[in-house]
Design a protein around this motif. Structure first.
Motif, PDB file in Angstrom:
ATOM      1  N   UNK A  87       0.808  -1.213   0.000  1.00 38.67           N
ATOM      2  CA  UNK A  87       0.000   0.000   0.000  1.00 38.67           C
ATOM      3  C   UNK A  87       0.843   1.266   0.000  1.00 38.67           C
ATOM      4  N   UNK A  88       2.024   1.232   0.614  1.00 38.03           N
ATOM      5  CA  UNK A  88       2.837   2.444   0.656  1.00 38.03           C
ATOM      6  C   UNK A  88       3.520   2.734  -0.671  1.00 38.03           C
ATOM      7  N   UNK A  89       3.503   1.769  -1.602  1.00 39.90           N
ATOM      8  CA  UNK A  89       4.092   1.978  -2.928  1.00 39.90           C
ATOM      9  C   UNK A  89       3.029   2.247  -3.991  1.00 39.90           C
ATOM     10  N   UNK A  90       1.781   2.002  -3.668  1.00 38.28           N
ATOM     11  CA  UNK A  90       0.693   2.203  -4.627  1.00 38.28           C
ATOM     12  C   UNK A  90       0.294   3.676  -4.665  1.00 38.28           C
ATOM     13  N   UNK A  91      -0.312   4.142  -5.769  1.00 45.49           N
ATOM     14  CA  UNK A  91      -0.816   5.522  -5.812  1.00 45.49           C
ATOM     15  C   UNK A  91      -1.780   5.788  -4.670  1.00 45.49           C
ATOM     16  N   UNK A  92      -1.705   6.999  -4.108  1.00 48.94           N
ATOM     17  CA  UNK A  92      -2.552   7.354  -2.980  1.00 48.94           C
ATOM     18  C   UNK A  92      -3.916   7.863  -3.422  1.00 48.94           C
ATOM     19  N   UNK A  93      -3.985   8.433  -4.618  1.00 51.63           N
ATOM     20  CA  UNK A  93      -5.210   9.092  -5.068  1.00 51.63           C
ATOM     21  C   UNK A  93      -6.034   8.146  -5.947  1.00 51.63           C
ATOM     22  N   UNK A  94      -7.312   8.476  -6.086  1.00 48.95           N
ATOM     23  CA  UNK A  94      -8.162   7.734  -7.012  1.00 48.95           C
ATOM     24  C   UNK A  94      -7.708   8.021  -8.441  1.00 48.95           C
ATOM     25  N   UNK A  95      -7.934   7.100  -9.378  1.00 51.41           N
ATOM     26  CA  UNK A  95      -7.531   7.357 -10.765  1.00 51.41           C
ATOM     27  C   UNK A  95      -8.055   8.690 -11.271  1.00 51.41           C
ATOM     28  N   UNK A  96      -7.188   9.444 -11.924  1.00 47.03           N
ATOM     29  CA  UNK A  96      -7.541  10.792 -12.378  1.00 47.03           C
ATOM     30  C   UNK A  96      -8.537  10.730 -13.532  1.00 47.03           C
ATOM     31  N   UNK A  97      -9.315  11.811 -13.671  1.00 50.27           N
ATOM     32  CA  UNK A  97     -10.233  11.903 -14.796  1.00 50.27           C
ATOM     33  C   UNK A  97      -9.501  12.520 -15.995  1.00 50.27           C
ATOM     34  N   UNK A  98     -10.224  13.209 -16.851  1.00 55.15           N
ATOM     35  CA  UNK A  98      -9.626  13.735 -18.082  1.00 55.15           C
ATOM     36  C   UNK A  98      -8.562  14.796 -17.832  1.00 55.15           C
ATOM     37  N   UNK A  99      -8.444  15.326 -16.616  1.00 53.26           N
ATOM     38  CA  UNK A  99      -7.433  16.347 -16.353  1.00 53.26           C
ATOM     39  C   UNK A  99      -6.030  15.793 -16.566  1.00 53.26           C
ATOM     40  N   UNK A 100      -5.831  14.508 -16.327  1.00 57.05           N
ATOM     41  CA  UNK A 100      -4.501  13.944 -16.549  1.00 57.05           C
ATOM     42  C   UNK A 100      -4.108  14.067 -18.014  1.00 57.05           C
ATOM     43  N   UNK A 149       1.759  -5.618 -18.130  1.00 54.67           N
ATOM     44  CA  UNK A 149       1.798  -4.270 -18.693  1.00 54.67           C
ATOM     45  C   UNK A 149       0.656  -3.420 -18.150  1.00 54.67           C
ATOM     46  N   UNK A 150      -0.552  -3.972 -18.113  1.00 53.14           N
ATOM     47  CA  UNK A 150      -1.692  -3.194 -17.621  1.00 53.14           C
ATOM     48  C   UNK A 150      -1.512  -2.877 -16.136  1.00 53.14           C
ATOM     49  N   UNK A 151      -0.971  -3.793 -15.372  1.00 55.67           N
ATOM     50  CA  UNK A 151      -0.757  -3.513 -13.945  1.00 55.67           C
ATOM     51  C   UNK A 151       0.370  -2.499 -13.740  1.00 55.67           C
ATOM     52  N   UNK A 152       1.348  -2.481 -14.646  1.00 54.39           N
ATOM     53  CA  UNK A 152       2.358  -1.422 -14.589  1.00 54.39           C
ATOM     54  C   UNK A 152       1.714  -0.057 -14.863  1.00 54.39           C
ATOM     55  N   UNK A 153       0.755  -0.029 -15.772  1.00 54.86           N
ATOM     56  CA  UNK A 153       0.000   1.208 -16.018  1.00 54.86           C
ATOM     57  C   UNK A 153      -0.773   1.623 -14.770  1.00 54.86           C
ATOM     58  N   UNK A 154      -1.323   0.655 -14.055  1.00 56.03           N
ATOM     59  CA  UNK A 154      -2.054   0.964 -12.824  1.00 56.03           C
ATOM     60  C   UNK A 154      -1.129   1.590 -11.782  1.00 56.03           C
ATOM     61  N   UNK A 155       0.149   1.172 -11.763  1.00 56.06           N
ATOM     62  CA  UNK A 155       1.107   1.786 -10.841  1.00 56.06           C
ATOM     63  C   UNK A 155       1.275   3.276 -11.121  1.00 56.06           C
ATOM     64  N   UNK A 156       0.941   3.693 -12.332  1.00 50.80           N
ATOM     65  CA  UNK A 156       0.994   5.108 -12.705  1.00 50.80           C
ATOM     66  C   UNK A 156      -0.386   5.760 -12.596  1.00 50.80           C
ATOM     67  N   UNK A 157      -1.283   5.076 -11.928  1.00 51.47           N
ATOM     68  CA  UNK A 157      -2.654   5.557 -11.716  1.00 51.47           C
ATOM     69  C   UNK A 157      -3.406   5.757 -13.022  1.00 51.47           C
ATOM     70  N   UNK A 158      -3.065   4.984 -14.034  1.00 49.16           N
ATOM     71  CA  UNK A 158      -3.715   5.073 -15.334  1.00 49.16           C
ATOM     72  C   UNK A 158      -4.786   3.991 -15.434  1.00 49.16           C
ATOM     73  N   UNK A 159      -6.039   4.415 -15.553  1.00 50.35           N
ATOM     74  CA  UNK A 159      -7.088   3.452 -15.854  1.00 50.35           C
ATOM     75  C   UNK A 159      -7.044   3.141 -17.354  1.00 50.35           C
ATOM     76  N   UNK A 160      -7.981   2.320 -17.817  1.00 49.04           N
ATOM     77  CA  UNK A 160      -7.922   1.909 -19.223  1.00 49.04           C
ATOM     78  C   UNK A 160      -8.033   3.091 -20.181  1.00 49.04           C
TER      79      UNK A 160
END
Length: 258
Positions: A87-100, A149-160
């Protein structure tokens, strides 16, 4: 199972110590490094590494020590090993919306020096203290190249959806749908060399390193990302902890210059 690349090796995709030790060996060979000296630099031996992946919690720092020696984020090494990210290595925030996506577009339009300033400001922003823990449901994908690959994207807080947008902005692939990213994750979308290279760009990996880590062979060399694209990929990593309102503030500070 086939990993989807022409001429690729057939890998036995099951998480565990043998797979991880082989992964380290492939990456070291790809870089022309000696795996033994690399593991000594990380102060990790093979028995210790194997014990960690058998569930021995007596030394939970093994992966954290190994990751910098491999030039990887610790969170990414957990994903590559098929383990849950602490948990301490995972993103703290909810996945960002279109602002990202707006932040990414702004950064891509900036001069290199200004983009570097944006990156510096992003690094200086404190992650929010969550009001409540963010429940993160693990993607129900079988362990395999696409799932990694998709889980690596999740580490960057990127949803699909944001993954598809980033792939288009940084690598010129697509635009793909969010559903296509899901298909990559469950292994139903072939990982072509172009697609693998695009994901490597978004993830800020050398494509040759990513191919070695997930045990595929590239039929041809792929050019590295340019300096601006590399900066923006790094930016995506640096803002993974920020809330949408923080991203709005960041984007607002730099959009005029763009």
């Amino acid at each position: 199972m086939s990993n989807g690349l022409p001429g690729a090796r057939t890998a036995k995709w099951a998480p565990g110590p043998g797979n991880v030790v082989a992964m380290v060996a492939r990456l070291s060979a790809n870089r022309g490094q000696n795996v033994g000296s690399l593991m000594r630099a990380a102060q990790v031996d093979q028995a210790e590494l194997e014990a960690a992946f058998k569930g021995d919690a007596s030394n939970p720092s093994v992966l954290r020590r190994l990751a910098p020696a491999l030039g990887l984020h610790a969170a990414d090494l957990f994903v590559l090993a098929g383990l849950d990210v602490p948990s301490d290595l995972a993103p703290f925030a909810a996945p960002a919306d279109s602002i990202l996506d707006q932040v990414v577009r702004t950064a891509l339009r900036l001069p290199l020096d200004r983009c570097q300033q944006l990156l510096g400001v992003a690094r200086s922003m404190s992650p929010p203290a969550p009001i409540a823990p963010i429940a993160r449901k693990r993607d129900p994908f079988p362990y395999g190249p696409g799932a990694v690959i998709v889980r690596l994207l999740r580490n960057r807080n990127l949803n699909n959806l944001n993954s598809a947008k980033a792939l288009y902005r940084l690598a010129g692939i697509g635009p793909l749908s969010a559903a296509t990213i899901h298909l990559v994750g469950n292994g139903r979308k072939q990982l072509s060399p172009e697609l693998l290279s695009g994901f490597a760009t978004v993830l800020s990996f050398r494509v040759e390193d990513l191919a070695a880590l997930i045990d595929v062979e590239l039929p041809q060399s792929c050019p590295p990302a340019d300096a601006r694209t590399s900066q923006v990929a790094e930016l995506i990593w640096e803002v993974r902890h920020l809330r949408s309102d923080q991203l709005h503030a960041l984007q607002g500070e730099f959009e005029v210059a763009a």
